[in-house]
Design an enzyme around this catalytic site. Structure first.
Site, mmCIF file in Angstrom:
data_model
loop_
_atom_site.group_PDB
_atom_site.id
_atom_site.type_symbol
_atom_site.label_atom_id
_atom_site.label_comp_id
_atom_site.label_asym_id
_atom_site.label_seq_id
_atom_site.Cartn_x
_atom_site.Cartn_y
_atom_site.Cartn_z
ATOM 1 N N ASN A 2 -12.593 -7.963 -7.292
ATOM 2 C CA ASN A 2 -13.520 -7.770 -6.173
ATOM 3 C C ASN A 2 -13.527 -6.329 -5.677
ATOM 4 O O ASN A 2 -14.580 -5.769 -5.402
ATOM 5 C CB ASN A 2 -13.157 -8.725 -5.028
ATOM 6 C CG ASN A 2 -14.260 -8.835 -4.000
ATOM 7 O OD1 ASN A 2 -15.440 -8.787 -4.343
ATOM 8 N ND2 ASN A 2 -13.888 -8.944 -2.742
ATOM 9 N N PHE A 10 7.104 -9.735 11.865
ATOM 10 C CA PHE A 10 7.533 -9.694 10.466
ATOM 11 C C PHE A 10 8.501 -8.535 10.233
ATOM 12 O O PHE A 10 8.090 -7.454 9.816
ATOM 13 C CB PHE A 10 6.327 -9.558 9.540
ATOM 14 C CG PHE A 10 5.393 -10.740 9.549
ATOM 15 C CD1 PHE A 10 5.872 -12.031 9.713
ATOM 16 C CD2 PHE A 10 4.031 -10.563 9.377
ATOM 17 C CE1 PHE A 10 5.015 -13.122 9.709
ATOM 18 C CE2 PHE A 10 3.155 -11.644 9.360
ATOM 19 C CZ PHE A 10 3.656 -12.931 9.535
ATOM 20 N N TYR A 36 -3.383 -4.450 -3.259
ATOM 21 C CA TYR A 36 -4.504 -4.100 -2.378
ATOM 22 C C TYR A 36 -4.706 -2.583 -2.372
ATOM 23 O O TYR A 36 -5.803 -2.080 -2.652
ATOM 24 C CB TYR A 36 -4.257 -4.627 -0.952
ATOM 25 C CG TYR A 36 -5.208 -4.031 0.050
ATOM 26 C CD1 TYR A 36 -6.586 -4.257 -0.058
ATOM 27 C CD2 TYR A 36 -4.749 -3.217 1.087
ATOM 28 C CE1 TYR A 36 -7.474 -3.681 0.839
ATOM 29 C CE2 TYR A 36 -5.631 -2.645 1.977
ATOM 30 C CZ TYR A 36 -6.995 -2.880 1.852
ATOM 31 O OH TYR A 36 -7.869 -2.300 2.741
ATOM 32 N N ALA A 45 -14.922 -6.104 0.508
ATOM 33 C CA ALA A 45 -13.628 -6.077 -0.187
ATOM 34 C C ALA A 45 -12.706 -7.138 0.394
ATOM 35 O O ALA A 45 -12.935 -7.619 1.504
ATOM 36 C CB ALA A 45 -12.967 -4.709 -0.019
ATOM 37 N N HIS A 58 -4.250 -10.559 10.838
ATOM 38 C CA HIS A 58 -3.998 -9.295 11.526
ATOM 39 C C HIS A 58 -3.283 -9.485 12.853
ATOM 40 O O HIS A 58 -3.479 -10.473 13.546
ATOM 41 C CB HIS A 58 -5.307 -8.534 11.730
ATOM 42 C CG HIS A 58 -5.856 -8.032 10.439
ATOM 43 N ND1 HIS A 58 -6.966 -8.565 9.841
ATOM 44 C CD2 HIS A 58 -5.391 -7.084 9.604
ATOM 45 C CE1 HIS A 58 -7.171 -7.944 8.698
ATOM 46 N NE2 HIS A 58 -6.235 -7.046 8.518
ATOM 47 N N ARG A 97 2.135 1.192 13.279
ATOM 48 C CA ARG A 97 0.792 1.385 12.727
ATOM 49 C C ARG A 97 -0.051 2.196 13.709
ATOM 50 O O ARG A 97 0.175 2.163 14.907
ATOM 51 C CB ARG A 97 0.094 0.026 12.509
ATOM 52 C CG ARG A 97 0.747 -0.854 11.447
ATOM 53 C CD ARG A 97 0.507 -0.307 10.045
ATOM 54 N NE ARG A 97 1.075 -1.156 9.015
ATOM 55 C CZ ARG A 97 2.336 -1.066 8.577
ATOM 56 N NH1 ARG A 97 3.163 -0.172 9.091
ATOM 57 N NH2 ARG A 97 2.766 -1.874 7.618
ATOM 58 N N PHE A 109 -18.417 -1.680 2.232
ATOM 59 C CA PHE A 109 -17.313 -2.305 2.971
ATOM 60 C C PHE A 109 -16.777 -3.556 2.289
ATOM 61 O O PHE A 109 -15.659 -3.977 2.579
ATOM 62 C CB PHE A 109 -17.788 -2.711 4.382
ATOM 63 C CG PHE A 109 -18.199 -1.541 5.220
ATOM 64 C CD1 PHE A 109 -17.266 -0.836 5.957
ATOM 65 C CD2 PHE A 109 -19.519 -1.117 5.240
ATOM 66 C CE1 PHE A 109 -17.638 0.269 6.699
ATOM 67 C CE2 PHE A 109 -19.898 -0.009 5.983
ATOM 68 C CZ PHE A 109 -18.957 0.681 6.716
HETATM 69 N N1 UDP Z 1 2.495 -8.279 11.770
HETATM 70 C C1 UDP Z 1 3.427 -9.102 12.394
HETATM 71 N N2 UDP Z 1 3.079 -10.387 12.659
HETATM 72 C C2 UDP Z 1 1.864 -10.915 12.328
HETATM 73 C C3 UDP Z 1 0.913 -10.078 11.695
HETATM 74 C C4 UDP Z 1 1.267 -8.766 11.422
HETATM 75 O O1 UDP Z 1 4.531 -8.678 12.716
HETATM 76 O O2 UDP Z 1 1.626 -12.121 12.583
HETATM 77 C C5 UDP Z 1 2.833 -6.879 11.496
HETATM 78 C C6 UDP Z 1 2.728 -6.497 10.031
HETATM 79 O O3 UDP Z 1 3.953 -6.742 9.368
HETATM 80 C C7 UDP Z 1 2.390 -5.002 10.116
HETATM 81 C C8 UDP Z 1 1.618 -4.886 11.431
HETATM 82 O O4 UDP Z 1 1.904 -6.069 12.175
HETATM 83 O O5 UDP Z 1 3.573 -4.263 10.247
HETATM 84 C C9 UDP Z 1 0.108 -4.794 11.211
HETATM 85 O O6 UDP Z 1 -0.259 -5.812 10.322
HETATM 86 P P1 UDP Z 1 -1.768 -6.199 10.059
HETATM 87 O O7 UDP Z 1 -1.777 -7.376 9.129
HETATM 88 O O8 UDP Z 1 -2.482 -6.341 11.363
HETATM 89 O O9 UDP Z 1 -2.387 -4.910 9.351
HETATM 90 P P2 UDP Z 1 -1.967 -4.107 8.013
HETATM 91 O O10 UDP Z 1 -1.056 -2.992 8.490
HETATM 92 O O11 UDP Z 1 -1.297 -5.065 7.078
HETATM 93 O O12 UDP Z 1 -3.253 -3.599 7.509
#
Ligand code: UDP
Length: 327
Positions: free
Chosen positions: A91, A207, A140, A74, A188, A220, A72
Site C-alpha cells: 500500500n 507503553f 512502516y 497510506a 494513537h 514525541r 496522503f
Molecule cells: N503510546 C502509549 N500508549 C498508547 C498509545 C501510544 O504509551 O496507548 C505511546 C507510544 O508508545 C509512543 C507515543 O505514545 O511512544 C506516541 O504514539 P502514537 O501511536 O500516538 O504515535 P507514533 O509515535 O507511533 O506515530
C-alpha cells in the site's frame, strides 16, 4: 489550480483539503475509504478508488487534469507494520509507485509526499535535522523511506519535482470541531487518552517506562494538524512557483513525554482517568523531535498552535462532539 489529493478523507488529508478549499484551490479527493470518512471531505469532490487500480487512476487523471498531486493515502501503524509488512510495502510503497507512474504518464510532475519521522529510526542527533541518516527500525518507516529514494531517482531521470514532508506526531483537530482524528482501530496516544477520559476505555496504557528519557516514557513532537496542513500549502505553492525537490521535517522542535501528555489531558478534561504502566510497544524509538528550522526558513512556515494544551483541547472538543452524534 487543480489539486488531486489521495487519502483526502483521512485525518491529515481532510485537514489539508479544508486548507486547500479555503484558499480557493479546486480539489479532487481520491480515497478508497478503507480508513477515511466521506463526511470528512469538506471541499471538492470525492472519487472512491484504489491506488492499486492504475487504469481507473489513469481515467481520473485524464478527466481532472491536476496541476499537482498530494499523496496522503497510506497505512500508518508501526506495530501492525511489524506483524504485516507486506501490507505496508504494497500500500505505501508499490501503490505510491503506481500513482507516480500514472502522474508522469499524464504529464503531471509536482508531488507532495506524506513521509514520516519514522524514516530516521533511532536518530543520533535530537532535534533531528533532515540530513540525519535514513535508518528506519520498522517496516512502516521503511515503506516510506523506499518512496523517498524512488522520488530522488524520478527527479533525476524524469524531472519529477517533489516535496517530502516528514511528519512528526500530528495531533489535535479542526478548531471548529468539524473534522478530527478518527481511526479504527485507534492506536494513537491522544485520541486513546481522550476515549479513556470519556469512559469508552477502562484505562490508558503507557507503553514502556524504561526508555532513556527523563521520566522513562517516549518523547514525541506533537504538531497541530492545521499547522501541518499549512506546511502543505506552503510546499505546494513552492512547487507551483518552480521550486526544486526538497525534504522538510514537520514538527515544532520540542517534545513531550507520554506522562506529560497524560498530565496535560487530565488538566484539559478535568477527568482523573486510570493509567496503567505496561511493556514497551515493539518498533517505538525513544525520542522523535524535529529540527524544523529548514521548514521555517525555506518555506517561511509560522506555526500558530504550538501549545500542547490547545492541541488537546481541540481534540477533546472533537471527541465530545462525536459523542453527541454530531460527527
Ligand atoms: N503510546 C502509549 N500508549 C498508547 C498509545 C501510544 O504509551 O496507548 C505511546 C507510544 O508508545 C509512543 C507515543 O505514545 O511512544 C506516541 O504514539 P502514537 O501511536 O500516538 O504515535 P507514533 O509515535 O507511533 O506515530
Amino acid at each position: 489550480m487543480k489539486i488531486l489529493v489521495t487519502g483526502g478523507a483521512g485525518y491529515i488529508g481532510s485537514h489539508v483539503v479544508k486548507a486547500l478549499g479555503e484558499k480557493g484551490y479546486k480539489v479532487l479527493v481520491v480515497d478508497n475509504l478503507s480508513k477515511g470518512h466521506k463526511e470528512a471531505v469538506l471541499y471538492g469532490k470525492l472519487v472512491v478508488a484504489d491506488l492499486e487500480d492504475k487504469n481507473t487512476l489513469d481515467v481520473i487523471f485524464k478527466e481532472f487534469r491536476p496541476d499537482a498531486v498530494m499523496h496522503f493515502a497510506a497505512f500508518i501503524e508501526v506495530a501492525q507494520s511489524l506483524r504485516e509488512p507486506l501490507k505496508y510495502y504494497k500500500n505505501n510503497t508499490v501503490n505510491t509507485i503506481n500513482l507516480l507512474e500514472v502522474m508522469l504518464k499524464n504529464g503531471v510532475n509536482k508531488f507532495i509526499f506524506s513521509s514520516t519521522a519514522a524514516v530516521y529510526g533511532n536518530p543520533e542527533k535530537v532535534p533531528i535535522p533532515e540530513i540525519e541518516p535514513i535508518k528506519p527500525i520498522n517496516p512502516y518507516g521503511q515503506s516510506k523511506a523506499f518512496v523517498e529514494k524512488v522520488l530522488q531517482d524520478f527527479d533525476k531521470s524524469y524531472g519529477l519535482k517533489y516535496v517530502s514532508l516528514r511528519y512528526f506526531n500530528a495531533a489535535g483537530a479542526d478548531p471548529e470541531g468539524r473534522i478530527g482524528e478518527s481511526h479504527d482501530p485507534e492506536t494513537h496516544l491522544i485520541p486513546l487518552i481522550l476515549k479513556t477520559a470519556k469512559g469508552e476505555k477502562e484505562s490508558i496504557k503507557i507503553f514502556g517506562t524504561d526508555y532513556p528519557t527523563p521520566d522513562g516514557t517516549c518523547i514525541r513532537d506533537y504538531i497541530h494538524v492545521d499547522d501541518l496542513a499549512e506546511a502543505h500549502i506552503l510546499a505546494l505553492e513552492y512547487l507551483l512557483n518552480g521550486g526544486s525537490s526538497e525534504v522538510f521535517n514537520c514538527g515544532y522542535g520540542h517534545g513531550f513525554s507520554v506522562r506529560e501528555v497524560i498530565d496535560t489531558a487530565r488538566k484539559v478534561t478535568g477527568i482523573d482517568f486510570k493509567v496503567e504502566e505496561t511493556e514497551r510497544r515493539p518498533g517505538d524509538p525513544a525520542i522523535l523531535v524535529a529540527d524544523s528550522s529548514k521548514l521555517r526558513k525555506v518555506l517561511d512556515w509560522k506555526p500558530k498552535f504550538d501549545d500542547l494544551e490547545y492541541i488537546i483541547r481541540t481534540a477533546w472538543n472533537w471527541e465530545r462532539r462525536r459523542e453527541r452524534g454530531q460527527e
